[in-house]
Design a protein around this motif. Structure first.
Motif, short mmCIF file in Angstrom:
data_model
loop_
_atom_site.label_atom_id
_atom_site.label_comp_id
_atom_site.label_asym_id
_atom_site.label_seq_id
_atom_site.Cartn_x
_atom_site.Cartn_y
_atom_site.Cartn_z
N ASP A 1 98.14 -81.11 -4.70
CA ASP A 1 99.06 -82.11 -5.22
C ASP A 1 99.85 -81.43 -6.34
OD1 ASP A 1 100.46 -84.30 -6.01
OD2 ASP A 1 98.76 -85.39 -6.86
N PRO B 1 94.15 -79.29 -6.91
CA PRO B 1 93.66 -79.03 -5.55
C PRO B 1 93.03 -80.28 -4.95
CG PRO B 1 92.19 -78.06 -7.16
CD PRO B 1 93.36 -78.59 -7.94
N ILE B 2 93.31 -80.53 -3.69
CA ILE B 2 92.75 -81.69 -2.98
C ILE B 2 91.74 -81.24 -1.94
CG2 ILE B 2 93.29 -83.66 -1.51
CD1 ILE B 2 96.01 -83.81 -2.85
N GLU B 3 92.09 -80.25 -1.13
CA GLU B 3 91.18 -79.74 -0.09
C GLU B 3 91.21 -78.22 -0.09
OE1 GLU B 3 91.82 -81.37 3.78
OE2 GLU B 3 92.37 -83.35 3.01
N TYR B 4 90.04 -77.64 0.25
CA TYR B 4 89.94 -76.18 0.40
C TYR B 4 88.79 -75.92 1.36
CZ TYR B 4 90.05 -71.24 -1.14
OH TYR B 4 90.16 -69.87 -1.21
N ASP B 5 89.14 -75.51 2.57
CA ASP B 5 88.10 -75.29 3.58
C ASP B 5 88.58 -74.30 4.62
OD1 ASP B 5 89.92 -76.69 5.13
OD2 ASP B 5 88.81 -78.57 5.03
N SER C 1 88.50 -73.30 9.03
CA SER C 1 88.45 -73.94 10.35
C SER C 1 87.56 -73.12 11.28
CB SER C 1 89.86 -74.04 10.93
OG SER C 1 89.82 -74.55 12.25
N ARG D 1 92.46 -72.95 4.73
CA ARG D 1 93.58 -73.81 4.38
C ARG D 1 93.29 -74.50 3.05
NH1 ARG D 1 94.09 -79.46 5.81
NH2 ARG D 1 92.01 -80.37 5.99
N ALA D 2 94.37 -74.83 2.35
CA ALA D 2 94.24 -75.52 1.07
C ALA D 2 95.34 -76.57 0.97
CB ALA D 2 94.35 -74.53 -0.10
N VAL D 3 95.00 -77.70 0.37
CA VAL D 3 95.96 -78.78 0.16
C VAL D 3 96.01 -79.04 -1.35
CG1 VAL D 3 96.56 -81.17 0.65
CG2 VAL D 3 95.43 -79.78 2.40
N PRO E 1 90.44 -73.03 -5.91
CA PRO E 1 89.60 -74.21 -5.72
C PRO E 1 88.15 -73.82 -5.48
CG PRO E 1 91.61 -74.33 -4.38
CD PRO E 1 91.52 -72.94 -4.92
#
Length: 365
Positions: free
Chosen positions: A180, A158-162, A164, A176-178, A107
């Motif tokens: 679908d 890919p929905i999220e990639y950031d 913390s 972390r990655a989210v 991502p």
């Protein structure tokens, strides 16, 4: 995950990636080669590369290229100027060159470098500036169906990639990655029907009958005379062989032995029906009569023949396929069916000729 050195590069092929866990962990979704065998068998252990979707997660330990000045790296990171750093990120450089993680994706990175921080804070560790900031922790994926056929069929989005910034225990910031992910579900009824259809297609292609042997040996064969007081011929047990027909299909199969065969070859039964689970035995005999014996004694023919068995599906009556079997034996020549006039012994021929013209009725007979 373990560290593999500042300039560590993972293997370039996805097959070798499955054997190299030093730079992260691979997780697979789905088996791309399911077995449809009806009979159980031992299956090999699945490897990472066997899955439909692969996620590669870990501290891959890639850094910013050494050609970029360390102080400049810190300045760009503190000002959130990420484009230049990402362009010189070792993983991005190697992937663009096709040397590592071929067919994998990552991502878009929109968060600051995740290494190296002062533990207990969000401050980059610039002590002596020996370890410039970098994105060591990464998440990549590969979709085996992405370029199936000629049009893209993506299963992963890919929905999220950031990262913390709230985690302060390490000099790394967790990533972390989210995603679908579209996962195929198996309709058991449709799968069972598809297996039945495939089985019928295979049965039609292979034929409905299975022969126990492709050739039979009739052993030593001699002349057999028919008895004057019996309708059966004097056949010898050693001149008999058996071919067993079994049914591959789930429905009965008709068979017919071709009548076009050597006259000395006798097969019973010549036709019939083979039911599933109920084999039929064909008895093959060598029955050499006077005419055949003369031909064999004269070496005008060999004691070998081809036996053709036609088969028909009971559902439509059409001829599906032919089964070809061989039958052979060793002919044992004898004086039976051999004229003395054709004997190779001149004395015997002369004696026979004289006897035939003699007035002695006993000698003549």
């Amino acid at each position: 995950s373990s560290s593999a050195g500042d300039n560590a590069l993972l293997p370039s092929s996805s097959s070798s990636l499955a054997d190299s866990f030093g730079g992260g962990a691979g997780a697979g979704v789905g088996d791309s080669s399911p077995s449809i065998d009806a009979e159980p068998r031992r299956r090999r252990a699945l490897k990472v590369d066997d899955h439909d979707v692969i996620f590669w997660i870990g501290d891959l330990n890639y850094r910013v290229q050494k050609s970029v000045d360390a102080a400049f790296c810190f300045e760009l990171a503190e000002n959130s100027d990420l484009a230049y750093l990402l362009d010189h990120d070792q993983l991005n450089v190697e992937r663009r060159a096709g040397r590592v993680f071929r067919d994998f994706h990552e991502p878009q990175i929109a968060f600051p470098p995740t290494y190296k921080y002062v533990p207990g804070s969000n401050a980059l560790n610039d002590k002596k500036q020996k370890r410039p900031p970098a994105w060591c922790d990464r998440v990549l994926w590969r979709d085996a169906f992405e370029f199936e056929d000629s049009s893209p069929k993506k299963k992963v989005a890919p929905i999220e990639y950031d990262s913390s910034m709230r985690c302060l225990l390490s000099d790394h910031k967790p990533v972390r990655a989210v995603f679908d992910v579209t996962v195929d579900a198996v309709d058991r009824r449709k799968r069972a029907q598809a297996l039945r259809d495939a089985k019928q297609i295979l049965e039609s292609a292979q034929g409905g009958l299975r022969c126990s042997t492709a050739a039979v040996d009739l052993g030593e064969v001699t002349f057999s005379k028919k008895s004057s007081n019996s309708s059966s011929s004097g056949r010898f047990p050693r001149n008999v062989a058996v071919i067993t027909l079994s049914c591959r299909r789930t429905t009965p199969t008709l068979f017919q032995v071709s009548p076009r065969r050597k006259p000395w070859l006798d097969v019973t039964p010549e036709s019939g029906v083979v039911f599933p689970g109920r084999p039929v035995e064909l008895t093959v005999r060598a029955d050499v009569d006077l005419r055949a014996a003369r031909t064999l004694n004269a070496r005008a023919d060999a004691l070998s023949a081809t036996l053709v068995i036609y088969e028909y599906a009971t559902t439509d009556g059409n001829n599906n396929t032919n089964n070809t079997n061989g039958a052979a034996g060793e002919w044992a020549s004898s004086s039976f069916a051999t004229s003395s006039l054709s004997s190779s012994n001149p004395r015997l021929a002369s004696s026979s000729s004289s006897s035939s013209s003699s007035g002695n009725p006993r000698m003549g007979s």
